[in-house]
Design a protein around this motif. Structure first.
Motif, PDB file in Angstrom:
ATOM      1  N   LYS A 109     -29.053 -11.959  21.818  1.00  0.00           N
ATOM      2  CA  LYS A 109     -27.671 -11.921  21.355  1.00  0.00           C
ATOM      3  C   LYS A 109     -27.313 -10.495  20.929  1.00  0.00           C
ATOM      4  N   THR A 110     -26.255  -9.941  21.515  1.00  0.00           N
ATOM      5  CA  THR A 110     -25.766  -8.604  21.154  1.00  0.00           C
ATOM      6  C   THR A 110     -24.689  -8.740  20.086  1.00  0.00           C
ATOM      7  N   ILE A 111     -24.772  -7.896  19.073  1.00  0.00           N
ATOM      8  CA  ILE A 111     -23.795  -7.903  17.984  1.00  0.00           C
ATOM      9  C   ILE A 111     -23.116  -6.538  17.914  1.00  0.00           C
ATOM     10  N   ALA A 112     -21.802  -6.558  17.747  1.00  0.00           N
ATOM     11  CA  ALA A 112     -21.050  -5.343  17.465  1.00  0.00           C
ATOM     12  C   ALA A 112     -20.441  -5.499  16.075  1.00  0.00           C
ATOM     13  N   GLY A 113     -20.677  -4.530  15.224  1.00  0.00           N
ATOM     14  CA  GLY A 113     -20.147  -4.564  13.864  1.00  0.00           C
ATOM     15  C   GLY A 113     -19.159  -3.437  13.645  1.00  0.00           C
ATOM     16  N   PHE A 114     -18.007  -3.760  13.070  1.00  0.00           N
ATOM     17  CA  PHE A 114     -16.938  -2.791  12.855  1.00  0.00           C
ATOM     18  C   PHE A 114     -16.397  -2.860  11.431  1.00  0.00           C
ATOM     19  N   THR A 115     -15.853  -1.746  10.970  1.00  0.00           N
ATOM     20  CA  THR A 115     -15.036  -1.686   9.760  1.00  0.00           C
ATOM     21  C   THR A 115     -13.715  -1.042  10.146  1.00  0.00           C
ATOM     22  N   ALA A 116     -12.610  -1.680   9.779  1.00  0.00           N
ATOM     23  CA  ALA A 116     -11.276  -1.136  10.068  1.00  0.00           C
ATOM     24  C   ALA A 116     -10.498  -1.018   8.766  1.00  0.00           C
ATOM     25  N   THR A 117      -9.803   0.091   8.613  1.00  0.00           N
ATOM     26  CA  THR A 117      -9.009   0.306   7.403  1.00  0.00           C
ATOM     27  C   THR A 117      -7.599   0.752   7.784  1.00  0.00           C
ATOM     28  N   GLY A 118      -6.659   0.426   6.920  1.00  0.00           N
ATOM     29  CA  GLY A 118      -5.275   0.824   7.142  1.00  0.00           C
ATOM     30  C   GLY A 118      -4.456   0.553   5.902  1.00  0.00           C
ATOM     31  N   GLU A 119      -3.177   0.864   5.992  1.00  0.00           N
ATOM     32  CA  GLU A 119      -2.260   0.625   4.877  1.00  0.00           C
ATOM     33  C   GLU A 119      -1.041  -0.120   5.379  1.00  0.00           C
ATOM     34  N   ILE A 120      -0.573  -1.060   4.562  1.00  0.00           N
ATOM     35  CA  ILE A 120       0.605  -1.846   4.908  1.00  0.00           C
ATOM     36  C   ILE A 120       1.638  -1.679   3.800  1.00  0.00           C
ATOM     37  N   ASP A 121       2.841  -1.278   4.197  1.00  0.00           N
ATOM     38  CA  ASP A 121       3.953  -1.172   3.249  1.00  0.00           C
ATOM     39  C   ASP A 121       4.610  -2.546   3.160  1.00  0.00           C
ATOM     40  N   ARG A 122       4.347  -3.262   2.090  1.00  0.00           N
ATOM     41  CA  ARG A 122       4.822  -4.640   1.965  1.00  0.00           C
ATOM     42  C   ARG A 122       6.346  -4.734   1.911  1.00  0.00           C
ATOM     43  N   THR A 123       7.010  -3.669   1.463  1.00  0.00           N
ATOM     44  CA  THR A 123       8.465  -3.724   1.351  1.00  0.00           C
ATOM     45  C   THR A 123       9.141  -3.816   2.722  1.00  0.00           C
ATOM     46  N   LYS A 124       8.469  -3.330   3.773  1.00  0.00           N
ATOM     47  CA  LYS A 124       9.019  -3.451   5.129  1.00  0.00           C
ATOM     48  C   LYS A 124       9.093  -4.908   5.579  1.00  0.00           C
ATOM     49  N   PHE A 125       8.319  -5.763   4.910  1.00  0.00           N
ATOM     50  CA  PHE A 125       8.264  -7.175   5.281  1.00  0.00           C
ATOM     51  C   PHE A 125       9.025  -8.050   4.280  1.00  0.00           C
ATOM     52  N   GLY A 126       9.912  -7.426   3.505  1.00  0.00           N
ATOM     53  CA  GLY A 126      10.733  -8.181   2.563  1.00  0.00           C
ATOM     54  C   GLY A 126      10.023  -8.596   1.299  1.00  0.00           C
ATOM     55  N   MET A 127       8.955  -7.885   0.952  1.00  0.00           N
ATOM     56  CA  MET A 127       8.222  -8.181  -0.277  1.00  0.00           C
ATOM     57  C   MET A 127       8.483  -7.068  -1.285  1.00  0.00           C
ATOM     58  N   ASP A 128       9.684  -7.059  -1.840  1.00  0.00           N
ATOM     59  CA  ASP A 128      10.089  -5.981  -2.743  1.00  0.00           C
ATOM     60  C   ASP A 128       9.753  -6.239  -4.210  1.00  0.00           C
ATOM     61  N   TYR A 129       9.316  -7.440  -4.532  1.00  0.00           N
ATOM     62  CA  TYR A 129       9.102  -7.827  -5.930  1.00  0.00           C
ATOM     63  C   TYR A 129       8.213  -6.808  -6.656  1.00  0.00           C
ATOM     64  N   ALA A 130       8.734  -6.248  -7.763  1.00  0.00           N
ATOM     65  CA  ALA A 130       8.016  -5.342  -8.673  1.00  0.00           C
ATOM     66  C   ALA A 130       7.585  -4.021  -8.033  1.00  0.00           C
ATOM     67  N   ALA A 131       8.042  -3.741  -6.814  1.00  0.00           N
ATOM     68  CA  ALA A 131       7.703  -2.457  -6.181  1.00  0.00           C
ATOM     69  C   ALA A 131       8.644  -1.380  -6.723  1.00  0.00           C
ATOM     70  N   PRO A 132       8.202  -0.171  -6.952  1.00  0.00           N
ATOM     71  CA  PRO A 132       6.860   0.339  -6.670  1.00  0.00           C
ATOM     72  C   PRO A 132       5.901   0.281  -7.859  1.00  0.00           C
ATOM     73  N   ALA A 133       6.329  -0.306  -8.983  1.00  0.00           N
ATOM     74  CA  ALA A 133       5.419  -0.378 -10.145  1.00  0.00           C
ATOM     75  C   ALA A 133       4.117  -1.079  -9.768  1.00  0.00           C
ATOM     76  N   VAL A 134       4.245  -2.163  -9.005  1.00  0.00           N
ATOM     77  CA  VAL A 134       3.080  -2.795  -8.383  1.00  0.00           C
ATOM     78  C   VAL A 134       3.076  -2.283  -6.948  1.00  0.00           C
ATOM     79  N   SER A 135       1.967  -1.744  -6.504  1.00  0.00           N
ATOM     80  CA  SER A 135       1.890  -1.032  -5.223  1.00  0.00           C
ATOM     81  C   SER A 135       2.779  -1.610  -4.134  1.00  0.00           C
TER      82      SER A 135
END
Length: 192
Positions: A151-177
Motif C-alpha cells: 500500500k502506497t501512502i501520500a501524506g500532505f499538509t495544506a495551509t491557507g487563510e479564509i476571510d469569513r466576511t466574504k461569506f457573509g459572516m460579519d459577526y464581531a469582525a474584526p475584533a474576532v478574526s
C-alpha cells in the motif's frame, strides 16, 4: 529536484509502476484533520476543527498539475471545545448550518512551486457564497506503508487563510478574526 522527480524517485524505489494519469485516491479519515484558529479580541486564540468531512481526490505523483480534488465538510460538525460557542457558530451569524449544511472546496488548478510544494487554487462555497481560495500544499512523504508494503501512502499538509466576511459572516469582525488560518492534514492511498 522537482516535486515530480521526488515522487518518481520514491515510486522507483518501491519498484512500483506509476499510473499514466491521475487516478482516484482514498482519504484515510483516521489520519486527516481540518483545523483552524481564531483570535479572540487579542486576549486569546480559539482552536477548532471539523469532525465530519470527505474528499474525492484524483492524484498523479508524476504529473502533480493533473491533481483534482473536492472536499465536502459538514458545517454542523464544527467543534471548538465549548458547546454554547459551537451552537452559536451553527446559526445565521456564522455558518447557518441548517440552511447550508455543506462547505465545499473544489480545486481549479494545482501549480508546483518547489520540490515538494504546490499551490492548490479552487472555489470555496460556504453559506451560499462562492469565492476563490488558494492553499499551499506540502508533500510530507510518499512511500509504502510500514504496516502493508503493498500500500502506497501520500501524506500532505495544506495551509491557507479564509476571510469569513466574504461569506457573509460579519459577526464581531474584526475584533474576532475576520481572516481565519486553516490547516488540512491528510493521508491518502490509491483506490485500487
Amino acid at each position: 529536484m522537482k516535486f515530480q522527480s521526488l515522487a518518481l524517485a520514491a515510486a522507483f524505489a518501491l519498484g512500483a509502476v506509476l499510473p499514466a494519469a491521475a487516478e482516484p485516491h482514498v482519504l484515510d479519515k483516521s489520519h486527516a484533520s481540518i483545523t483552524f484558529q481564531v483570535d479572540h479580541l487579542g486576549f486569546s486564540t480559539v482552536h477548532g476543527k471539523f469532525r465530519e468531512f470527505d474528499a474525492q481526490i484524483e492524484f498523479d505523483p508524476e504529473k502533480v498539475e493533473d491533481t483534482r480534488l473536492r472536499f465536502v465538510v459538514m458545517a454542523d460538525s464544527i467543534d471548538t471545545g465549548w458547546g454554547p460557542r459551537d451552537d452559536h457558530l451553527k446559526t445565521g451569524d456564522f455558518f447557518a448550518a441548517a440552511e447550508n449544511p455543506e462547505i465545499v472546496f473544489e480545486s481549479t488548478s494545482v501549480t508546483p512551486t518547489g520540490s515538494d510544494t504546490a499551490d492548490v487554487a479552487g472555489t470555496l462555497t460556504m453559506k451560499g457564497a462562492s469565492h476563490p481560495v488558494t492553499f499551499m500544499a506540502k508533500l510530507n512523504k510518499l512511500g509504502p506503508s510500514p504496516f502493508d508494503p503493498s500500500k502506497t501512502i501520500a501524506g500532505f499538509t495544506a495551509t491557507g487563510e479564509i476571510d469569513r466576511t466574504k461569506f457573509g459572516m460579519d459577526y464581531a469582525a474584526p475584533a474576532v478574526s475576520a481572516v481565519i488560518p486553516v490547516r488540512i492534514d491528510l493521508e491518502m492511498s490509491p483506490a485500487n
